[in-house]
Design a protein around this motif. Structure first.
Motif, PDB file in Angstrom:
ATOM      1  N   UNK A 284       0.812  -1.219   0.000  1.00  6.49           N
ATOM      2  CA  UNK A 284       0.000   0.000   0.000  1.00  6.49           C
ATOM      3  C   UNK A 284       0.845   1.268   0.000  1.00  6.49           C
ATOM      4  N   UNK A 285       1.929   1.279   0.760  1.00  9.50           N
ATOM      5  CA  UNK A 285       2.759   2.480   0.839  1.00  9.50           C
ATOM      6  C   UNK A 285       3.757   2.576  -0.309  1.00  9.50           C
ATOM      7  N   UNK A 286       3.908   1.495  -1.037  1.00 12.24           N
ATOM      8  CA  UNK A 286       4.898   1.465  -2.106  1.00 12.24           C
ATOM      9  C   UNK A 286       6.292   1.139  -1.627  1.00 12.24           C
ATOM     10  N   UNK A 287       6.414   0.819  -0.350  1.00 15.83           N
ATOM     11  CA  UNK A 287       7.745   0.592   0.227  1.00 15.83           C
ATOM     12  C   UNK A 287       8.299  -0.786  -0.082  1.00 15.83           C
ATOM     13  N   UNK A 288       7.456  -1.706  -0.440  1.00 14.28           N
ATOM     14  CA  UNK A 288       7.915  -3.066  -0.719  1.00 14.28           C
ATOM     15  C   UNK A 288       7.317  -3.564  -2.015  1.00 14.28           C
ATOM     16  N   UNK A 289       8.146  -4.232  -2.829  1.00 14.89           N
ATOM     17  CA  UNK A 289       7.678  -4.783  -4.092  1.00 14.89           C
ATOM     18  C   UNK A 289       8.095  -6.244  -4.198  1.00 14.89           C
ATOM     19  N   UNK A 290       7.335  -6.970  -4.967  1.00 19.84           N
ATOM     20  CA  UNK A 290       7.606  -8.381  -5.243  1.00 19.84           C
ATOM     21  C   UNK A 290       7.697  -8.556  -6.749  1.00 19.84           C
ATOM     22  N   UNK A 291       8.617  -9.397  -7.177  1.00 17.10           N
ATOM     23  CA  UNK A 291       8.713  -9.735  -8.593  1.00 17.10           C
ATOM     24  C   UNK A 291       8.887 -11.236  -8.749  1.00 17.10           C
ATOM     25  N   UNK A 292       8.204 -11.784  -9.718  1.00 16.97           N
ATOM     26  CA  UNK A 292       8.431 -13.184 -10.054  1.00 16.97           C
ATOM     27  C   UNK A 292       9.841 -13.333 -10.620  1.00 16.97           C
ATOM     28  N   UNK A 293      10.410 -14.497 -10.421  1.00 15.63           N
ATOM     29  CA  UNK A 293      11.768 -14.736 -10.906  1.00 15.63           C
ATOM     30  C   UNK A 293      11.888 -14.498 -12.413  1.00 15.63           C
ATOM     31  N   UNK A 294      10.827 -14.792 -13.126  1.00 17.62           N
ATOM     32  CA  UNK A 294      10.870 -14.686 -14.585  1.00 17.62           C
ATOM     33  C   UNK A 294      11.017 -13.254 -15.081  1.00 17.62           C
ATOM     34  N   UNK A 295      10.698 -12.268 -14.236  1.00 19.45           N
ATOM     35  CA  UNK A 295      10.770 -10.868 -14.673  1.00 19.45           C
ATOM     36  C   UNK A 295      11.725 -10.033 -13.828  1.00 19.45           C
ATOM     37  N   UNK A 296      12.273 -10.634 -12.798  1.00 21.59           N
ATOM     38  CA  UNK A 296      13.147  -9.900 -11.884  1.00 21.59           C
ATOM     39  C   UNK A 296      14.343  -9.331 -12.648  1.00 21.59           C
ATOM     40  N   UNK A 297      14.630  -8.063 -12.402  1.00 20.34           N
ATOM     41  CA  UNK A 297      15.740  -7.404 -13.072  1.00 20.34           C
ATOM     42  C   UNK A 297      15.373  -6.791 -14.413  1.00 20.34           C
ATOM     43  N   UNK A 298      14.198  -7.135 -14.930  1.00 16.24           N
ATOM     44  CA  UNK A 298      13.768  -6.594 -16.229  1.00 16.24           C
ATOM     45  C   UNK A 298      12.530  -5.708 -16.104  1.00 16.24           C
ATOM     46  N   UNK A 299      11.671  -6.017 -15.147  1.00 23.73           N
ATOM     47  CA  UNK A 299      10.431  -5.266 -14.947  1.00 23.73           C
ATOM     48  C   UNK A 299      10.534  -4.460 -13.652  1.00 23.73           C
ATOM     49  N   UNK A 300       9.861  -3.311 -13.640  1.00 23.83           N
ATOM     50  CA  UNK A 300       9.818  -2.489 -12.434  1.00 23.83           C
ATOM     51  C   UNK A 300       8.418  -1.935 -12.259  1.00 23.83           C
ATOM     52  N   UNK A 301       7.883  -2.134 -11.067  1.00 19.61           N
ATOM     53  CA  UNK A 301       6.527  -1.655 -10.772  1.00 19.61           C
ATOM     54  C   UNK A 301       6.610  -0.432  -9.880  1.00 19.61           C
ATOM     55  N   UNK A 302       5.755   0.537 -10.145  1.00 25.00           N
ATOM     56  CA  UNK A 302       5.709   1.729  -9.319  1.00 25.00           C
ATOM     57  C   UNK A 302       4.258   2.067  -9.005  1.00 25.00           C
ATOM     58  N   UNK A 303       4.097   2.856  -7.963  1.00 26.32           N
ATOM     59  CA  UNK A 303       2.746   3.183  -7.504  1.00 26.32           C
ATOM     60  C   UNK A 303       2.688   4.657  -7.113  1.00 26.32           C
ATOM     61  N   UNK A 304       1.616   5.318  -7.486  1.00 25.79           N
ATOM     62  CA  UNK A 304       1.373   6.717  -7.118  1.00 25.79           C
ATOM     63  C   UNK A 304       0.003   6.791  -6.469  1.00 25.79           C
TER      64      UNK A 304
END
Length: 124
Positions: A53-73
């Motif tokens: 909710x705060x945007x302080x923590x993100x999770x990525x599947x191994x298949x996209x880690x290092x290539x995808x980035x999620x952000x929240x406003x």
């Protein structure tokens, strides 16, 4: 009524980039996690990224880690997914989802709100 609308999908060559956006409208609380899922042809829908909710923590599947980035406003009720170094196997329908408790973002059933999906096609 809560609505999620994705945009930004399309056709791109392998190695290229796309940026997906998801705008939330209606009475949706910013106190919940949001996620990006995808469903590739012949496969089940899978979680690829989530943010608390705060945007302080993100999770990525191994298949996209290092290539995808999620952000929240939270001020704009939007999330985005920057996808770089795209691969043919990233071809799928991508869905934005909202409403999961922070500690249970990994469970698909915990998301009560879903967008309609946007197609991403990566060509070789």
């Amino acid at each position: 009524q809560v609505q999620l609308v994705e945009s930004g999908g399309g056709l791109v060559q392998a190695g290229g980039s796309l940026r997906l956006s998801c705008a939330a409208s209606g009475r949706i609380s910013s106190a919940y996690a949001m996620g990006w899922f995808r469903r590739a042809p012949g496969k089940a829908r899978e979680l690829i990224a989530a943010v608390t909710s705060s945007g302080s923590a993100t999770y990525y599947a191994d298949s996209v880690k290092g290539r995808f980035a999620m952000s929240r406003d939270n001020a704009k009720n939007t999330v985005a997914l920057q996808m770089d170094s795209l691969k043919v196997e990233d071809t799928a329908i991508y869905y934005c989802a909202a409403g999961a408790p922070n500690n249970y973002y990994a469970v698909l059933a915990n998301y009560p709100y879903w967008g309609q999906g946007t197609q991403v096609t990566v060509s070789s």
